[in-house]
Design an enzyme around this catalytic site. Structure first.
Site, mmCIF file in Angstrom:
data_model
loop_
_atom_site.group_PDB
_atom_site.id
_atom_site.type_symbol
_atom_site.label_atom_id
_atom_site.label_comp_id
_atom_site.label_asym_id
_atom_site.label_seq_id
_atom_site.Cartn_x
_atom_site.Cartn_y
_atom_site.Cartn_z
ATOM 1 N N VAL A 19 -76.571 -39.079 -23.885
ATOM 2 C CA VAL A 19 -77.884 -39.720 -24.033
ATOM 3 C C VAL A 19 -77.794 -40.837 -25.075
ATOM 4 C CG1 VAL A 19 -80.309 -39.365 -24.649
ATOM 5 C CG2 VAL A 19 -79.101 -37.610 -23.338
ATOM 6 N N ARG A 104 -91.599 -30.476 -29.211
ATOM 7 C CA ARG A 104 -92.430 -30.881 -28.062
ATOM 8 C C ARG A 104 -93.766 -30.158 -28.000
ATOM 9 N NH1 ARG A 104 -87.589 -30.634 -23.698
ATOM 10 N NH2 ARG A 104 -86.545 -32.577 -24.294
ATOM 11 N N CYS A 133 -86.422 -34.081 -19.044
ATOM 12 C CA CYS A 133 -86.213 -35.069 -17.969
ATOM 13 C C CYS A 133 -86.980 -34.733 -16.688
ATOM 14 C CB CYS A 133 -84.717 -35.192 -17.659
ATOM 15 S SG CYS A 133 -83.859 -33.619 -17.588
ATOM 16 N N GLN A 160 -81.365 -30.612 -9.578
ATOM 17 C CA GLN A 160 -80.959 -31.321 -10.789
ATOM 18 C C GLN A 160 -79.453 -31.604 -10.836
ATOM 19 O OE1 GLN A 160 -84.395 -29.016 -13.307
ATOM 20 N NE2 GLN A 160 -82.884 -30.073 -14.553
ATOM 21 N N SER A 163 -75.181 -34.027 -14.703
ATOM 22 C CA SER A 163 -75.194 -34.820 -15.954
ATOM 23 C C SER A 163 -76.250 -34.294 -16.923
ATOM 24 C CB SER A 163 -75.440 -36.299 -15.661
ATOM 25 O OG SER A 163 -76.729 -36.486 -15.101
ATOM 26 N N LYS A 224 -90.421 -25.203 -19.633
ATOM 27 C CA LYS A 224 -90.622 -26.539 -20.234
ATOM 28 C C LYS A 224 -91.463 -27.386 -19.291
ATOM 29 C CE LYS A 224 -86.217 -26.943 -22.765
ATOM 30 N NZ LYS A 224 -84.863 -27.512 -22.711
ATOM 31 N N ARG A 246 -79.763 -26.287 -10.006
ATOM 32 C CA ARG A 246 -78.651 -27.227 -10.260
ATOM 33 C C ARG A 246 -77.884 -27.444 -8.970
ATOM 34 N NH1 ARG A 246 -78.645 -29.938 -14.697
ATOM 35 N NH2 ARG A 246 -78.583 -28.111 -16.036
ATOM 36 N N HIS A 253 -81.964 -36.709 -10.913
ATOM 37 C CA HIS A 253 -82.671 -35.481 -10.531
ATOM 38 C C HIS A 253 -83.644 -35.790 -9.386
ATOM 39 C CE1 HIS A 253 -80.916 -33.553 -13.860
ATOM 40 N NE2 HIS A 253 -81.964 -33.289 -14.622
ATOM 41 N N ASN A 326 -81.964 -39.089 -14.649
ATOM 42 C CA ASN A 326 -82.334 -38.135 -15.701
ATOM 43 C C ASN A 326 -81.864 -38.562 -17.082
ATOM 44 O OD1 ASN A 326 -79.982 -37.340 -13.944
ATOM 45 N ND2 ASN A 326 -79.483 -36.106 -15.737
HETATM 46 P P1 NAP Z 1 -73.628 -34.526 -25.753
HETATM 47 O O1 NAP Z 1 -73.042 -35.534 -24.849
HETATM 48 O O2 NAP Z 1 -72.926 -33.231 -25.955
HETATM 49 O O3 NAP Z 1 -73.808 -35.230 -27.219
HETATM 50 C C1 NAP Z 1 -74.201 -34.527 -28.340
HETATM 51 C C2 NAP Z 1 -74.356 -35.485 -29.514
HETATM 52 O O4 NAP Z 1 -74.821 -34.747 -30.642
HETATM 53 C C3 NAP Z 1 -73.051 -36.143 -29.930
HETATM 54 O O5 NAP Z 1 -73.287 -37.448 -30.396
HETATM 55 C C4 NAP Z 1 -72.610 -35.251 -31.069
HETATM 56 O O6 NAP Z 1 -71.746 -35.884 -31.995
HETATM 57 C C5 NAP Z 1 -73.935 -34.994 -31.738
HETATM 58 N N1 NAP Z 1 -73.841 -33.850 -32.622
HETATM 59 C C6 NAP Z 1 -73.372 -32.621 -32.343
HETATM 60 N N2 NAP Z 1 -73.378 -31.851 -33.465
HETATM 61 C C7 NAP Z 1 -73.878 -32.632 -34.442
HETATM 62 C C8 NAP Z 1 -74.113 -32.436 -35.817
HETATM 63 N N3 NAP Z 1 -73.853 -31.265 -36.413
HETATM 64 N N4 NAP Z 1 -74.629 -33.463 -36.533
HETATM 65 C C9 NAP Z 1 -74.895 -34.648 -35.943
HETATM 66 N N5 NAP Z 1 -74.668 -34.905 -34.656
HETATM 67 C C10 NAP Z 1 -74.168 -33.915 -33.904
HETATM 68 O O7 NAP Z 1 -75.086 -34.162 -25.354
HETATM 69 P P2 NAP Z 1 -76.179 -35.068 -24.579
HETATM 70 O O8 NAP Z 1 -76.072 -34.790 -23.127
HETATM 71 O O9 NAP Z 1 -76.135 -36.465 -25.097
HETATM 72 O O10 NAP Z 1 -77.514 -34.354 -25.093
HETATM 73 C C11 NAP Z 1 -77.819 -34.313 -26.464
HETATM 74 C C12 NAP Z 1 -79.200 -33.708 -26.644
HETATM 75 O O11 NAP Z 1 -80.165 -34.584 -26.078
HETATM 76 C C13 NAP Z 1 -79.395 -32.362 -25.929
HETATM 77 O O12 NAP Z 1 -78.979 -31.276 -26.703
HETATM 78 C C14 NAP Z 1 -80.884 -32.347 -25.713
HETATM 79 O O13 NAP Z 1 -81.506 -31.848 -26.865
HETATM 80 C C15 NAP Z 1 -81.208 -33.812 -25.527
HETATM 81 N N6 NAP Z 1 -81.331 -34.110 -24.091
HETATM 82 C C16 NAP Z 1 -82.552 -34.318 -23.635
HETATM 83 C C17 NAP Z 1 -82.736 -34.564 -22.293
HETATM 84 C C18 NAP Z 1 -84.099 -34.733 -21.780
HETATM 85 O O14 NAP Z 1 -84.377 -34.130 -20.758
HETATM 86 N N7 NAP Z 1 -84.957 -35.523 -22.407
HETATM 87 C C19 NAP Z 1 -81.675 -34.632 -21.420
HETATM 88 C C20 NAP Z 1 -80.413 -34.426 -21.916
HETATM 89 C C21 NAP Z 1 -80.271 -34.177 -23.272
HETATM 90 P P3 NAP Z 1 -70.129 -35.622 -31.948
HETATM 91 O O15 NAP Z 1 -69.636 -36.464 -30.806
HETATM 92 O O16 NAP Z 1 -69.692 -36.098 -33.262
HETATM 93 O O17 NAP Z 1 -69.938 -34.158 -31.734
HETATM 94 O O1 3JN Z 2 -80.283 -29.459 -17.587
HETATM 95 C C1 3JN Z 2 -80.899 -30.510 -17.395
HETATM 96 O O2 3JN Z 2 -80.840 -31.113 -16.315
HETATM 97 C C2 3JN Z 2 -81.762 -31.074 -18.457
HETATM 98 C C3 3JN Z 2 -81.401 -30.540 -19.796
HETATM 99 C C4 3JN Z 2 -82.135 -30.759 -20.840
HETATM 100 C C5 3JN Z 2 -81.813 -30.213 -22.135
HETATM 101 C C6 3JN Z 2 -80.554 -29.683 -22.392
HETATM 102 C C7 3JN Z 2 -80.275 -29.132 -23.640
HETATM 103 C C8 3JN Z 2 -81.221 -29.096 -24.624
HETATM 104 C C9 3JN Z 2 -82.777 -30.190 -23.135
HETATM 105 C C10 3JN Z 2 -84.107 -30.788 -22.879
HETATM 106 O O3 3JN Z 2 -84.245 -31.967 -23.155
HETATM 107 O O4 3JN Z 2 -85.031 -30.115 -22.411
HETATM 108 C C11 3JN Z 2 -82.468 -29.637 -24.380
HETATM 109 C C12 3JN Z 2 -83.482 -29.597 -25.457
HETATM 110 O O5 3JN Z 2 -84.606 -29.267 -25.201
HETATM 111 O O6 3JN Z 2 -83.171 -29.875 -26.620
#
Ligand code: NAP
Ligand code: 3JN
Length: 344
Positions: A19, A104, A133, A160, A163, A224, A246, A253, A326
Site C-alpha cells: 500500500v 475506524r 477496501c 477478493q 493482493s 468490517k 478469496r 476485488h 483494492n
Molecule cells: P506489507 O506489504 O506487508 O507492508 C507492511 C509495511 O509496514 C512495510 O512498509 C513494513 O516495513 C511496515 N512495518 C512493519 N512493521 C513495522 C514497524 N514495526 N514499524 C514501522 N513500520 C513497520 O503490507 P500492506 O499490504 O502494504 O498492508 C499494510 C497495512 O495496510 C495492513 O496491515 C492494513 O492495516 C493496511 N491495509 C489496508 C487495506 C484497506 O483495505 N484499506 C488494504 C490492505 C492493507 P518493513 O518493510 O520495514 O518491514
Molecule cells: O484481505 C483483503 O482483501 C483486505 C485486507 C485488509 C486488511 C488486511 C490486514 C489488516 C486490513 C484492512 O484494511 O481492513 C487490515 C487492517 O484493518 O488493519
C-alpha cells in the site's frame, strides 16, 4: 493576484509495503504539493532508499519522536503500529490518515470515502480513518442510490484478490498455480489469514474465509463491511449481510451486491445516477458483453459498476456487480484523496 501554493511536509508510514508503495507513486503522479517527504518503515528497512521525483529518499525507522514538523502522515503499517504511533503524531500536530482497522469504529474518528462523506473530514481530531477496501468500493457505488431511494438492506458476496492479503499471498497463489499445473500438490502456507495454522489451497480454488472468525460465525472482514458501511452511510438501521471470499485473482476485488430500498426504484434513473456518480464508471453494455472485470479495473482509480438489474421478486431491489482496484481506491488512492482535501 495568485498566491503561492502551500507546501506540506508529508510522512508515509509503511513506505516499503504494497500500500505504501502505491501511496508514494500517487503522491508523485498527482504532483501533491510536498516540501519534505519522510518515508518511514521498520528498523529493517532503515537506510534503504526509494526514488521520488527522480531523487533518492532514505527510509527512516518509524519512532514516536519522528513526526516533528510533519503536516500530514499516511499510515499503512498495520493496526498495531497505528495504535502505537498515531497518538504521538497527533500530539505533534500531524493530521494522520490511517489505512488500518485501528480507529475506524472510534466515534471520534471520521471514517471517510470522499465521494460519500467528505464533509466528515472537518470533524477530525487528528486522525481520519480509511475504510476497508471491500467497503470502500461498495459504498462509493451505492451512495447516489442511497441518497435517492434510501437503502434498507444489502446482501454482498465478495470475490477478493490475493493482493489484499499482501505480497506473500500473491507469491503463494502464483507458486501453487505452477505446482498444480506441473501435476503436483499445492502447498498452502499463507491463506487463509486467520487465528489457526490451518491453510488451504488458493490456486484453482475459492476460500470462503477472509480474516479470523468471530463468535457470530462471520469473519472479521465481513464484520468490517457491515459496521463500516453503516458508519459511512450514517445509518445504523441499514441491514448488511456479507460473505467474503478469496479467489485466485492477483489484483482487483469484485462484489455481487443485492440492494433493497425503502422507495420505488426506476431502472433508467438508477443508470443515470450511476453514470453521473463521482469516482464511478458504469460499464453495462450487455449486447456487447461489456461489464466490469478485475483485469480492467486493476491500475485504475475508479469504482466500476455493471450487471445492474431489477430483482425478479422484489420491486424495490437491484442486483449489481462492483469492481475496483483494492490497493488503489481500496487503500492508497482513497487515502491520498483525503490528503488532497487539505491542499485545496
Ligand atoms: P506489507 O506489504 O506487508 O507492508 C507492511 C509495511 O509496514 C512495510 O512498509 C513494513 O516495513 C511496515 N512495518 C512493519 N512493521 C513495522 C514497524 N514495526 N514499524 C514501522 N513500520 C513497520 O503490507 P500492506 O499490504 O502494504 O498492508 C499494510 C497495512 O495496510 C495492513 O496491515 C492494513 O492495516 C493496511 N491495509 C489496508 C487495506 C484497506 O483495505 N484499506 C488494504 C490492505 C492493507 P518493513 O518493510 O520495514 O518491514
Ligand atoms: O484481505 C483483503 O482483501 C483486505 C485486507 C485488509 C486488511 C488486511 C490486514 C489488516 C486490513 C484492512 O484494511 O481492513 C487490515 C487492517 O484493518 O488493519
Amino acid at each position: 493576484m495568485s498566491g503561492q501554493q502551500k507546501l506540506f511536509n508529508v510522512a508515509v508510514v509503511g513506505a516499503t509495503g504494497a500500500v505504501g508503495e502505491q501511496i508514494i507513486r500517487l503522491l508523485e503522479e498527482r504532483n501533491f504539493p510536498i516540501d519534505e517527504l519522510k518515508l518511514l518503515a521498520s528498523g529493517r528497512s532503515a537506510g534503504k532508499t526509494v526514488k521520488f521525483k527522480g531523487k533518492d529518499v532514505v527510509i527512516q525507522e518509524a519512532t514516536p519522536d519522528c513526526f516533528a514538523g510533519v503536516h500530514i502522515a499516511l499510515f499503512s503499517a498495520g493496526g498495531d503500529i497505528s495504535r502505537e504511533l498515531a497518538p504521538h503524531a497527533v500530539r505533534a500536530g500531524v493530521v494522520c490518515i490511517d489505512n488500518t482497522n485501528a480507529f475506524r469504529m472510534d466515534p471520534d474518528t471520521p471514517l471517510v470515502v470522499p465521494e460519500v462523506n467528505a464533509e466528515q473530514i472537518a470533524n477530525h481530531k487528528g486522525i481520519i480513518a480509511n475504510p476497508n477496501c471491500s467497503t470502500i468500493q461498495m459504498v462509493a457505488a451505492l451512495k447516489p442510490l442511497h441518497d435517492r431511494y434510501g437503502i434498507r438492506k444489502i446482501i454482498v458476496s465478495t470475490y477478493q484478490a490475493v493482493s489484499g492479503a499482501g505480497a506473500k499471498a500473491i507469491d503463494e497463489m502464483l507458486r501453487q498455480t505452477k505446482e498444480v499445473l506441473a501435476g503436483n500438490d499445492a502447498k498452502p502456507d499463507i491463506l487463509p489469514v486467520g487465528s489457526l495454522p490451518v491453510k488451504h489451497q488458493i490456486a484453482f480454488n475459492a476460500i470462503p474465509q477472509i480474516d479470523k472468525f468471530q463468535d457470530n460465525g462471520f469473519t472479521l472482514e465481513e464484520m468490517k463491511m457491515i459496521r463500516e458501511t453503516q458508519k459511512i452511510m450514517g445509518d445504523d438501521s441499514i441491514e448488511v449481510t456479507a460473505t467474503c471470499v478469496r479467489i485466485p485473482v492477483v489484483n482487483g476485488h469484485s462484489e455481487s451486491v443485492f440492494v433493497e430500498f425503502h422507495n420505488d426504484i426506476d431502472l433508467a434513473e438508477v443508470n443515470t445516477l450511476l453514470a453521473n456518480a463521482p469516482g464511478v464508471t458504469l460499464v453495462d453494455d450487455l449486447p456487447n458483453q461489456q461489464y466490469p472485470l478485475a483485469s480492467d479495473a486493476s491500475g485504475k482509480l475508479d469504482v466500476f459498476v455493471g450487471r445492474v438489474r431489477k430483482d425478479l421478486y422484489n420491486d424495490n431491489a437491484l442486483n449489481m456487480w462492483i469492481v475496483s482496484d483494492n490497493l488503489l481506491k481500496g487503500a492508497a488512492w482513497n487515502a491520498v484523496q483525503i490528503a488532497e482535501t487539505f491542499t485545496k
